[in-house]
Enzyme design. Structure first.
Site, mmCIF file in Angstrom:
data_model
loop_
_atom_site.group_PDB
_atom_site.id
_atom_site.type_symbol
_atom_site.label_atom_id
_atom_site.label_comp_id
_atom_site.label_asym_id
_atom_site.label_seq_id
_atom_site.Cartn_x
_atom_site.Cartn_y
_atom_site.Cartn_z
ATOM 1 N N ASP A 159 -10.415 3.084 -3.584
ATOM 2 C CA ASP A 159 -10.974 1.821 -3.124
ATOM 3 C C ASP A 159 -12.408 1.351 -3.469
ATOM 4 O O ASP A 159 -13.222 2.419 -3.779
ATOM 5 C CB ASP A 159 -10.995 1.815 -1.530
ATOM 6 N N ASP A 176 0.739 -1.384 0.006
ATOM 7 C CA ASP A 176 0.027 0.027 -0.099
ATOM 8 C C ASP A 176 0.909 1.198 0.051
ATOM 9 O O ASP A 176 2.196 1.206 0.039
ATOM 10 C CB ASP A 176 -0.984 0.020 1.096
HETATM 11 C C1 GLA Z 1 -5.937 1.310 1.364
HETATM 12 C C2 GLA Z 1 -6.241 0.284 0.245
HETATM 13 C C3 GLA Z 1 -7.177 -0.690 0.516
HETATM 14 C C4 GLA Z 1 -6.972 -1.289 1.858
HETATM 15 C C5 GLA Z 1 -6.887 -0.146 2.963
HETATM 16 C C6 GLA Z 1 -6.404 -0.698 4.346
HETATM 17 O O1 GLA Z 1 -7.119 2.217 1.470
HETATM 18 O O2 GLA Z 1 -6.292 1.044 -1.132
HETATM 19 O O3 GLA Z 1 -7.064 -1.670 -0.456
HETATM 20 O O4 GLA Z 1 -5.765 -2.237 1.857
HETATM 21 O O5 GLA Z 1 -5.886 0.803 2.497
HETATM 22 O O6 GLA Z 1 -6.116 0.068 5.259
#
Ligand code: GLA
Length: 427
Positions: free
Chosen positions: A219, A159
Site C-alpha cells: 500500500d 482485496d
Molecule cells: C489493503 C489494500 C488497501 C486498502 C486496505 C483497506 O491494505 O491494499 O488498498 O484497500 O486494504 O482495508
C-alpha cells in the site's frame, strides 16, 4: 490525425501477447478518486462528519469533480474502499451498506454519481473478511457480484485479506467470472499478484485475462519513502510485470497521494510523471474539497494525462541509473518518447543532467523536437543529437519531456534500413 485503422494496427502490434479481460473496459488506465489513503477507515460520523466514510463523502467528491474541472480532465470513477458495509449480511445473505453512514443505500448513491456523469466503484474482499474486518466475499462471489450489478456499480476493487494464499488465484478468477455472469460492465481491480507474491511468482498472463488492473506491491503511504519503495519494486520486477500491461489490463502501483501532506511539490511532480510513464491507473486519494492550487494544476495537467492515456498503451521502463539519477522512458504513439529523469539525491540543489545520457535519445539522430512538461512547460525546440542539451533537476524532483523525431529522420532511417522500402513512398 492518424486514421482509426492505422491506430488499430499500431496498437495491435504493440499489444502484449496475453489476452486482456474481454469486458471492453480499461482500454486506457482508469482515472478517478478512491477514498483509502486519505480517509482510511474513519467511521466516526458523530465527531468527524466531514471526513468519515459515508454517502456524503462520495456525493461531495462527485460534486467537486464536476464543478472543479476534474471530470473534464478525465477523472471519472468515484470509488469506495473498505469500511462501507454493515458488519452483518442481510437475511438473504447479501452485503448491505452501514445504515447510519449510508442511509440511502448504495443504489441511490450510484444513481447520484451517475446523474453527475460519473461512475461508482465499490470494494470487497476475496477472503473471509476485508482487511479492516468487514464481511468478505468468500462463499458469496455470485451473490455479491449480482448485488453490485443490481446496485449499478461500475467498478469493483477486490482485496485479498483473510484468504489462504494458495487459493488466491482461484478466488480472483471466480469473482471475475461471477461479475461477467451478471451481464453488467464492471471494471475489475485486483490485488491478486500482491498477495500471491508471498508464495510464488504470479502468472501475469492469467491475471491479465481476468483483471482490468492489479496491485503488485505494498500500500502507498503519504511519504517520499513509500513512493521510493514502489518505484524500486517496479524497476526491479519490470521484466516480469511490464509485458503484461496494455489496453484492457494495467499494473497498478496504487493511489496518487498528490494534494495531501507528506510530499513536497517536487515529489508530487515525481509521482505524477512516473505514474504517467508507468501507464498506471490515476486514482487520486486526497480531499478534492480542499486542495492547493499547485497540486490541482499538476493533477489536471493535460500533457501528463495524455502521456498516461497514450493510445499505444505501452508501459514504460526504468532504463538507467546514472550519477544518482533514475531515467524512465515510455514509447508513445507516433514514434514519440516520454522521458522522466528523477534526481535521487536528497542533498544539495538542482543538478545538471545531459540528455545524451538517456538511452532512448538515440532516436533523435539527427534531430528531435523536445518539449519539457515538468518542472514547467517549455518548448525546447529542435535539438540535434550532437548538441549537448543539459537539464536541471531538483532533489527528489523529476524533469519530464517528450521527444519527437523529426519526420525527415524517420524517412532517412527507413531508407537506410530496408532496401525494399526504397520502392515505396514513405510517411
Ligand atoms: C489493503 C489494500 C488497501 C486498502 C486496505 C483497506 O491494505 O491494499 O488498498 O484497500 O486494504 O482495508
Amino acid at each position: 490525425m492518424a486514421s482509426f485503422g492505422a491506430l488499430l494496427v499500431v496498437v495491435g502490434l504493440m499489444c502484449p501477447t496475453a489476452e486482456a479481460l474481454d469486458n471492453g473496459l480499461a482500454l486506457k488506465p482508469t482515472m478517478g478518486w478512491l477514498h483509502w489513503e486519505r480517509f482510511t477507515c474513519n467511521t466516526d460520523c458523530d465527531t468527524d462528519p466531514r471526513n468519515c466514510i459515508s454517502e456524503q463523502l462520495y456525493m461531495q467528491m462527485a460534486d467537486v469533480m464536476v464543478k472543479e474541472g476534474w471530470k473534464e480532465a478525465g477523472y471519472e470513477y468515484v470509488c469506495i474502499d473498505d469500511c462501507w458495509p454493515s458488519h452483518k449480511r442481510d437475511a438473504k445473505g447479501r452485503l448491505q451498506a452501514d445504515p447510519n453512514r449510508f442511509p440511502g443505500g448504495i443504489k441511490k448513491l450510484a444513481d447520484y454519481i451517475h446523474s453527475k456523469g460519473l461512475k461508482l466503484g465499490i470494494y470487497a474482499d476475496v477472503g473471509k473478511n476485508t482487511c479492516a474486518g468487514y464481511p468478505g466475499s468468500l462463499g458469496y462471489y455470485e451473490t455479491d457480484a449480482q448485488t453490485f450489478a443490481d446496485w449499478d456499480v461500475d467498478l469493483l476493487k477486490f482485496d485479498g485479506c483473510f484468504m489462504e494464499r494458495t487459493l488466491i488465484a482461484e478466488g480472483y478468477m471466480n469473482m471475475s467470472k461471477a461479475l461477467n455472469k451478471t451481464g453488467r460492465s464492471i471494471l475489475y481491480s485486483c490485488e491478486w499478484p500482491l498477495y500471491e507474491w508471498a508464495i510464488k511468482q504470479p502468472n501475469y498472463t492469467a491475471i491479465r485475462e481476468y483483471c482490468n488492473h492489479w496491485r503488485n506491491f505494498n500500500d502507498i503511504f503519504d511519504s517520499w519513502s513509500s513512493l521510493k519503495t514502489i518505484l524500486e519494486w517496479t524497476a526491479s520486477n519490470q521484466k516480469i510485470i511490464v509485458p503484461a500491461a496494455g489496453p484492457g489490463g494495467w499494473n497498478d502501483p496504487d493511489m496518487l497521494v498528490i494534494g495531501n501532506f507528506g510530499l513536497s511539490h517536487d515529489q508530487q511532480q515525481s509521482q505524477m510523471a512516473l505514474w504517467a510513464i508507468m501507464a498506471a491507473p490515476l486514482l487520486m486519494s486526497n480531499d478534492l474539497r480542499d486542495i492547493c492550487p499547485r497540486s490541482k494544476e499538476l493533477l489536471q495537467n493535460r500533457m501528463i494525462i495524455a502521456i498516461n492515456q497514450d493510445p499505444l498503451g505501452q508501459q514504460g521502463y526504468h532504463t538507467a541509473r546514472l550519477m544518482d539519477f533514475d531515467v524512465w522512458e515510455r514509447p508513445l504513439f507516433g514514434n514519440r518518447l516520454a522521458i522522466a529523469i528523477m534526481n535521487r539525491q536528497e542533498l544539495g540543489g538542482p543538478r545538471r543532467f545531459p540528455i545524451s545520457a538517456v538511452p532512448g535519445w538515440k532516436i533523435c539522430v539527427p534531430q528531435c523536437n523536445v518539449t519539457q512538461i515538468l518542472p514547467q512547460y517549455k518548448e525546447l525546440g529542435v535539438q540535434s543529437h550532437q548538441k549537448e542539451l543539459v537539464l536541471s533537476v531538483n532533489p527528489t524532483g523529476t524533469t519530464l519531456l517528450t521527444v519527437t523525431p523529426l519526420s525527415s529522420n524517420l524517412r532517412k532511417l527507413h531508407w537506410n534500413n530496408t532496401a525494399v522500402q526504397k520502392e515505396h513512398t514513405l510517411l
